[in-house]
Design an enzyme around this catalytic site. Structure first.
Site, PDB file in Angstrom:
ATOM      1  N   GLY A  45       0.888  -1.395   0.464  1.00  0.00           N
ATOM      2  CA  GLY A  45       0.093  -0.171  -0.433  1.00  0.00           C
ATOM      3  C   GLY A  45       0.903   0.993  -0.175  1.00  0.00           C
ATOM      4  O   GLY A  45       0.660   2.010  -0.808  1.00  0.00           O
ATOM      5  N   ALA A  46       1.542   1.350   1.030  1.00  0.00           N
ATOM      6  CA  ALA A  46       2.880   2.687   1.183  1.00  0.00           C
ATOM      7  C   ALA A  46       3.483   2.549   0.219  1.00  0.00           C
ATOM      8  O   ALA A  46       3.848   3.783  -1.288  1.00  0.00           O
ATOM      9  CB  ALA A  46       3.550   2.702   2.169  1.00  0.00           C
ATOM     10  N   ASP A 252      16.586  -4.469  -8.219  1.00  0.00           N
ATOM     11  CA  ASP A 252      16.301  -4.957  -8.022  1.00  0.00           C
ATOM     12  C   ASP A 252      15.161  -4.776  -7.909  1.00  0.00           C
ATOM     13  O   ASP A 252      14.439  -3.882  -8.134  1.00  0.00           O
ATOM     14  CB  ASP A 252      16.457  -3.583  -6.621  1.00  0.00           C
ATOM     15  N   ALA A 255      10.270  -3.601  -6.012  1.00  0.00           N
ATOM     16  CA  ALA A 255       9.109  -2.771  -5.660  1.00  0.00           C
ATOM     17  C   ALA A 255       8.252  -2.822  -6.962  1.00  0.00           C
ATOM     18  O   ALA A 255       7.700  -2.358  -8.280  1.00  0.00           O
ATOM     19  CB  ALA A 255       9.519  -1.479  -5.540  1.00  0.00           C
ATOM     20  N   ALA A 256       9.038  -3.139  -8.612  1.00  0.00           N
ATOM     21  CA  ALA A 256       8.596  -3.069 -10.008  1.00  0.00           C
ATOM     22  C   ALA A 256       6.976  -2.806 -10.072  1.00  0.00           C
ATOM     23  O   ALA A 256       6.323  -2.550 -10.935  1.00  0.00           O
ATOM     24  CB  ALA A 256       9.179  -3.977 -10.515  1.00  0.00           C
ATOM     25  N   GLY A 257       6.841  -4.219  -9.540  1.00  0.00           N
ATOM     26  CA  GLY A 257       4.929  -4.209  -9.394  1.00  0.00           C
ATOM     27  C   GLY A 257       3.945  -3.375  -9.394  1.00  0.00           C
ATOM     28  O   GLY A 257       3.109  -2.620  -9.208  1.00  0.00           O
ATOM     29  N   ASP A 258       4.414  -2.769  -7.950  1.00  0.00           N
ATOM     30  CA  ASP A 258       4.021  -2.213  -6.798  1.00  0.00           C
ATOM     31  C   ASP A 258       3.951  -0.114  -8.120  1.00  0.00           C
ATOM     32  O   ASP A 258       3.276   0.595  -8.073  1.00  0.00           O
ATOM     33  CB  ASP A 258       4.651  -1.443  -5.623  1.00  0.00           C
TER      34      ASP A 258
END
Length: 314
Positions: A45-46, A252, A255-258
């Site tokens: 979420g963040a 890294d 966070a790619a999907g977010d």
């Protein structure tokens, strides 16, 4: 879905991430030194809220933290990025969520999550966070909170004609609640989540579209299937297609999907077509892999536009 002045509401988890970089993953029973470590904001979420804010769209994050030092760290980071945290509530009885992330030399990751306050609330707590949806052009949800809470939020959104974008990660052990399928205007699984949900492992456009047909049969409006380094396949009412991957040096992938979802939501609320939105989203996800960390890996809109210009459509 064009609502230029509307904000995006994110209902989801907030964690603090403890990230360790290693040459390889440890074997069972093995103790090994790490190459480096870092602490930063995380939680799907963040991450998504931060990524939306970095792209220049107004965004509100609703959910729960503990009442501890980690909560202070999370809230400060979010507010400094411009995220509206009025509905990020504190739960004094539980701690802020924590994630322990190990990343190897190839950029692959293993993640262990202690949900803490994120998992402490069910549908009975839903009314406390619903004000975040007032005036929203779209609501983004994930599955790092109680499934019944997500279902209650989705029902409220549908009743108020607010499109729902559901990231089905992590897929619950018993799958998604049956009633949630038809409330998901947009579903954004990666290849592994797609296989868990449909029984079809998508490896190319043909198999991804076969999985999308199964998702449509369950009531999903638009299916967007992320194939990692193979690209993205989308199937929307009246439109389907394939977006090839962007060529970047990945270090890294946490966070790619977010960041992909944040780009997708931002583009759709801004009036982009499904194909345009997926391409911008793919650029966001690609750029996120070039940086370490979770929320802090999110790109800005000028950076995304520069990548789009460097690698134009074929």
């Amino acid at each position: 879905m064009s609502t230029p002045s509307a904000h995006i509401a994110v209902i989801g988890s907030t964690n603090i991430d403890f990230v360790m970089h290693v040459t390889r993953f440890a074997r069972p029973g093995e103790t090994m030194h790490v190459l480096s470590s870092a602490t930063g904001l995380g939680g799907k979420g963040a991450n998504q809220a931060m990524a939306v804010a970095r792209l220049g769209r107004a965004v509100a994050l609703a959910g729960w933290t503990g009442r501890d030092m980690l909560a202070t760290m999370a809230r400060t980071t979010l507010e400094d990025a411009g995220v509206d945290t009025r509905w990020l509530l504190e739960d004094a009885a539980t701690g802020t969520g924590r994630a322990f992330i190990t990343i190897n030399h190839a950029g692959e990751n293993q993640i262990l999550v202690d949900g803490g306050a994120n998992m402490a609330h069910t549908h009975t707590s839903c009314p406390r966070i619903l004000p975040a949806l007032t005036g929203a052009g779209l609501v983004m949800m994930q599955m790092e909170m109680d499934p019944d809470l997500m279902l209650a939020v989705a029902r409220h959104a549908r009743a108020h004609a607010i499109p729902v974008m559901l990231d089905p990660a992590p897929v619950p052990a018993h799958g998604l609640p049956d009633a949630l399928w038809a409330l998901a205007d947009i579903l954004t699984p990666n290849e592994h989540e797609t296989a868990a949900l449909t029984g079809v492992m998508p490896v190319d456009e043909t198999t991804a579209l076969a999985a999308a047909r199964i998702l449509h049969g369950r009531g999903v409006g638009t299916a967007i299937i992320k194939l990692g380094h193979r690209g993205v396949v989308y199937s929307a009412p009246g439109a389907q297609g394939f977006v090839p991957p962007f060529r970047v040096h990945a270090i890294d992938t946490v966070a790619a999907g977010d960041c992909f979802n944040a780009g997708l939501a931002t583009a759709l609320v801004g009036g982009a077509t499904p194909g345009q939105a997926v391409r911008l989203a793919a650029a966001c996800g690609a750029l996120a892999t070039t940086r370490a960390g979770a929320a802090q890996a999110a790109p800005t809109m000028p950076e995304v536009k520069a990548l789009l210009a460097q690698q134009p459509e074929a």
